[in-house]
Design a protein around this motif. Sequence first.
Motif, short mmCIF file in Angstrom:
data_model
loop_
_atom_site.label_atom_id
_atom_site.label_comp_id
_atom_site.label_asym_id
_atom_site.label_seq_id
_atom_site.Cartn_x
_atom_site.Cartn_y
_atom_site.Cartn_z
N GLU A 137 2.88 -27.47 -3.88
CA GLU A 137 1.63 -28.16 -4.18
C GLU A 137 1.89 -29.48 -4.88
OE1 GLU A 137 -0.65 -25.34 -6.41
OE2 GLU A 137 -0.96 -24.04 -4.67
N GLU A 138 2.82 -29.51 -5.82
CA GLU A 138 3.17 -30.75 -6.52
C GLU A 138 3.74 -31.77 -5.55
OE1 GLU A 138 5.74 -29.61 -9.74
OE2 GLU A 138 4.10 -28.66 -10.84
N THR A 139 4.57 -31.33 -4.62
CA THR A 139 5.16 -32.22 -3.63
C THR A 139 4.08 -32.79 -2.72
OG1 THR A 139 7.23 -30.99 -3.65
CG2 THR A 139 6.82 -32.37 -1.73
N ILE A 140 3.14 -31.96 -2.30
CA ILE A 140 2.05 -32.40 -1.43
C ILE A 140 1.18 -33.43 -2.16
CG2 ILE A 140 -0.09 -31.68 -0.28
CD1 ILE A 140 1.44 -29.04 0.40
N ARG A 141 0.82 -33.15 -3.42
CA ARG A 141 0.02 -34.10 -4.20
C ARG A 141 0.73 -35.44 -4.34
NH1 ARG A 141 -1.84 -29.72 -7.25
NH2 ARG A 141 -0.08 -29.86 -8.66
N LYS A 142 2.02 -35.39 -4.62
CA LYS A 142 2.82 -36.62 -4.76
C LYS A 142 2.83 -37.39 -3.45
CE LYS A 142 7.48 -38.17 -5.78
NZ LYS A 142 8.86 -37.74 -5.98
N ASP A 143 3.04 -36.67 -2.34
CA ASP A 143 3.06 -37.32 -1.03
C ASP A 143 1.71 -37.95 -0.69
OD1 ASP A 143 5.69 -36.57 -0.72
OD2 ASP A 143 5.26 -34.91 0.65
N LEU A 144 0.61 -37.29 -1.07
CA LEU A 144 -0.71 -37.83 -0.79
C LEU A 144 -0.97 -39.11 -1.60
CD1 LEU A 144 -2.88 -34.58 -0.63
CD2 LEU A 144 -2.27 -36.10 1.27
N LYS A 145 -0.47 -39.15 -2.82
CA LYS A 145 -0.65 -40.33 -3.66
C LYS A 145 0.12 -41.53 -3.13
CE LYS A 145 -1.62 -38.17 -8.11
NZ LYS A 145 -1.15 -37.96 -9.47
N THR A 146 1.26 -41.29 -2.54
CA THR A 146 2.10 -42.39 -2.08
C THR A 146 1.91 -42.72 -0.60
OG1 THR A 146 3.96 -40.89 -1.63
CG2 THR A 146 3.88 -41.92 -3.81
#
Length: 71
Positions: A56-65
Amino acid sequence: MKCPICGNENIEENDNFCKECGNKLKEECNCWLKKDSYNCKESSCPGYGFYRKMKEETIRKDLKTAKPTNH
């Protein structure tokens, strides 16, 4: 090494958790998910729940960038 909780003496040097009661034996484990030393601050291995949290943290980070695309 001996587990301070249950007294199990069948513990190998590389064990992160007691095989009998699941007690965490080291502050930093050789985490099987992160493939590195890590302190998850849990008293027992969070296993799949921890894996989901990392994803989930990786997905959130990917969505932000992520750059917007024009469709």
